[in-house]
Design an enzyme around this catalytic site. Structure first.
Site, PDB file in Angstrom:
ATOM      1  CB  THR A 267       3.985  63.393 -35.561  1.00 44.16           C
ATOM      2  OG1 THR A 267       5.282  63.599 -35.002  1.00 44.16           O
ATOM      3  CG2 THR A 267       3.624  64.569 -36.436  1.00 44.16           C
ATOM      4  CG  ASP A 332      12.902  66.894 -30.721  1.00 46.04           C
ATOM      5  OD1 ASP A 332      11.747  66.558 -31.010  1.00 46.04           O
ATOM      6  OD2 ASP A 332      13.911  66.371 -31.237  1.00 46.04           O
TER       7      ASP A 332
END
Length: 703
Positions: A267, A332
């Protein structure tokens, strides 16, 4: 040590954590006077990196996202005269957001994209517009927390909303001019980032890959009408459906298994930069969905374009080049931090470069024309890699980084060596100023079943991996000045706590940054000497801006904690940040300003005594898992609240099953930003209540 696994938190002693050749026709439209004045005041001229600094019309001031202003009326010699011009108190909700300023008006969006316009000279509120995004968001409300910033173009203010709308407002009145839904029906994406404007187009991405099956994309719209112009997906979809373009076909060769069933991620929730000189858009992409590379891609392949900087043709959205910071990303380590453009000399020759400091701890300088790496070195302690190969551009990963048979201590941790709060780059000093974070995370793949893994359906934290934070540590942070070409650290200033504020540099040889302890500071840009400090009596985390009105230079910053700091509440508890009483304000400064800061209530959270509490190990064990999945992101680990959401240990609501039900099941407080969790059973709600009451009881005993 708190632990989460696959989005389901495990209990270890009941502790947990989360882990200027651009549209000249438009430039002169509607303007009067000479061509020079038209170029200066028209949208393209104001957003150009060569603009004079009169306004701050975009998130990073100009297209190049340098967070630098050439204004020098406030400088190292007179900054000590800086004082308050005015203050404006805000209501509850997120206030960690970047304002903009155009034509003597400051604009900002607190809470859930609640946009305000304030007269700079008087501090008077001119108008406000509340899009009621929290009420419209549904389950999208669970993972986001408001707006990081706004954009301006040709008399319009642009904002994205939690429920996925991109809106254009009249800058003079706040009237809604148009609104488009950028997301897809039924998905769990949301918008928290600032829109970016270029050449009459507005571009926006979204978040949501940590909690749902999301395939990332960015979309460009006509800034005048809201008509969609192009869309670029950041990861490939199901090959059976065909690929949108050759870039997706190429990317699919780096994915394995049935990755599309998990969305893929990637994203673009924050970093977008327009290159006026090359007419390119750069997007910084996010982590994989789920995080675990073994789940989403059978542990194979680079997984383009995750954790990448991708260059697109600004007119068409067509792929031009990419640079991937973490092939096969699994921790992450997104590349979603701001990207500044600079013109520098490398080996005596001029180069057009992009400078970015993503979460993984390396500062990257990349050639904008080719995507080739110029330099990369760590700016914090790094354990996951020993360096970056300058020939291939690939990281040299630690030997046991992907060994699933034993834990691995990752530094930096998943919070990143640099969060979304922006760095600055000064073309005067040729230095990048990074708000750096020193914090680690331990990843442990033992016991994680990767085959047949299924994501939770409720839009809750679910990342397919196990990670723990050392909440008994305080963490550390620093403001670091680095030459992005040589990678030499010119100076490094330790800052309080594990996180610090966004940065701004100015032509007055100054760097401004706020801190978690409530100080707002000015440093000499060349040597790091602290020259000025103001006690805001509330955390100053938001990025500051500067601009000029009638010959006077002003500086504006917002105070208060947003949800960005709530993840690791126990690490910030010592600063006495009370979500219920902390001052959320707009502060504006000017030379010789003499306004006074309003009275400010300060002090730690007052935890309520609960004499009726009785331990229930079974319920508390279930409750810590449920709390971690649904509550910890906003209300803090161990229920230690420091952000925009209340500290539940200080609330009487968990004592009452009826009150708790009205909030979680019935959505009583949705309008205030509290999501509805109607899928929870009565037993599950009772278990969460029991866990919160247990944490309150433990905190009182520690006192």
């Amino acid at each position: 040590m708190p632990v989460f696994s696959g989005g389901h938190f495990l209990t270890r002693r009941l502790e947990m954590a989360l882990g200027a050749a651009l549209l000249l026709a438009l430039a002169g439209c509607g303007q009067q006077g000479s061509e020079r004045e038209q170029a200066k005041t028209a949208p393209a001229g104001q957003l150009s990196d060569s603009s004079d600094g009169e306004d701050w019309p975009a998130y990073g001031r100009t297209y190049g996202e340098q967070h630098f202003s050439p204004l020098d009326a406030i400088d190292v010699d007179n900054v000590k005269r800086l004082g308050l011009a005015w203050t404006l108190d805000l209501g509850p909700g997120n206030s960690v957001t970047a304002p903009i300023a155009v034509g003597g008006t400051v604009y900002f969006a607190n809470a859930y994209s609640h946009v305000h316009a304030v007269d700079v000279e008087t501090g008077k509120l001119l108008w406000d517009h509340d899009p009621k995004a929290a009420e419209a968001a549904g389950r999208r409300l669970r993972q986001g927390w408001g707006s990081r910033g706004l954009a301006w173009w040709n008399g319009k203010i642009y904002t994205g909303t939690q429920d996925g709308r991109l809106m254009a407002l009249d800058a003079k009145t706040g009237k809604e001019l148009w609104s488009v839904q950028t997301l897809q029906e039924g998905d769990y994406r949301f918008i928290s980032g600032a829109p970016r404007i270029f050449g009459g187009k507005v571009i926006i991405g979204h978040g949501g890959a940590d909690a749902s099956d999301v395939r990332g994309y960015v979309t460009a719209y006509d800034a005048e009408t809201g008509k969609q112009l192009w869309r670029f997906y950041t990861v490939p979809g199901n090959p059976a459906d065909g690929f949108e373009n050759d870039a997706m076909k190429m990317a699919a060769e780096t994915w394995f298994g049935e990755w599309w069933k998990y969305g893929g991620g990637g994203t673009v929730w924050n970093a977008i930069t327009y290159d006026e000189a090359l007419d390119q858009i750069y997007i910084g992409t996010g982590n994989g969905a789920p995080w675990n590379h073994n789940i989403r891609s059978e542990g194979k392949g680079d997984n383009l374009f995750l954790s990448s900087i991708v260059a697109l043709d600004a007119k068409t959205g067509a792929y031009k080049w990419h640079y991937q910071t973490n092939p096969g990303e699994s921790w992450d380590y997104n590349a979603s931090m701001d990207m500044a453009l600079a013109d520098v000399k490398v080996d005596g020759k001029p180069r057009q470069v992009l400078v970015t400091a993503p979460k993984n701890g390396f500062l990257y300088t990349i050639d904008r024309t080719s995507g080739k790496l110029v330099s990369a070195k760590p700016y914090v302690r790094v354990t996951w890699a020993t360096g970056v190969d300058l020939k291939t551009g690939r990281p040299i990963e630690a030997a046991n980084l992907r060994d699933a048979s034993k834990p691995f201590e990752m530094a930096p941790g998943t919070f990143g060596a640099h969060s979304w709060l922006p760095m600055a780059y000064s073309p005067r000093t040729n230095l990048a100023y990074i708000p750096a974070i020193e914090l680690s995370t331990t990843f442990d793949q033992r016991g994680i079943e990767t085959k047949g893994w299924k994501r939770a359906k409720e839009n809750i934290l679910d990342v397919g991996t196990a990670a723990s934070f050392p909440l008994d540590a305080e963490g550390a942070s620093a403001l670091v000045a680095i030459d992005p070409v040589t990678q030499e650290q010119r100076w490094r200033i330790p800052t309080p706590g594990y996180m610090n504020g966004g940065v701004m540099a100015t032509g007055g040889n100054l760097v401004f940054q706020g801190q978690i302890d409530g100080s707002f500071n000015a440093y000499a840009a060349d040597d790091g000497k602290k020259i000025w400090s103001f006690d805001a009596k509330s955390p100053v985390i938001a990025p500051p801006i500067t601009y000029r009105v009638k010959g006077k230079q002003y500086i504006t910053v917002l105070t208060g904690m947003g949800t960005a700091g709530a993840y690791l509440g126990p690490l910030l508890e010592r600063f006495g940040i009370n979500p219920a009483t902390q001052a959320r304000r707009v502060l504006t400064f000017v030379l010789d300003g003499n306004a006074k800061l309003p009275p400010t209530e300060r002090g730690p959270v007052e935890i309520l005594d609960d004499p009726e509490y009785k331990p229930d190990v079974a319920s508390e064990t279930r409750g810590v898992v449920l709390y971690g999945q649904r509550c910890g992101v906003c209300h803090g680990f161990r229920a230690v609240g420091v952000g925009a959401a209340p500290d539940l240990r200080a609330s009487g609501m968990p004592r009452s099953a009826e009150a708790f039900t009205s909030v979680l099941r019935d959505g009583l407080l949705v309008s205030g930003g509290m999501p509805q969790f109607d899928e929870l059973t009565e037993q599950q709600r009772d278990d969460i209540r029991q866990y919160i009451r247990m944490e309150a009881h433990k905190a009182l005993k520690r006192k």
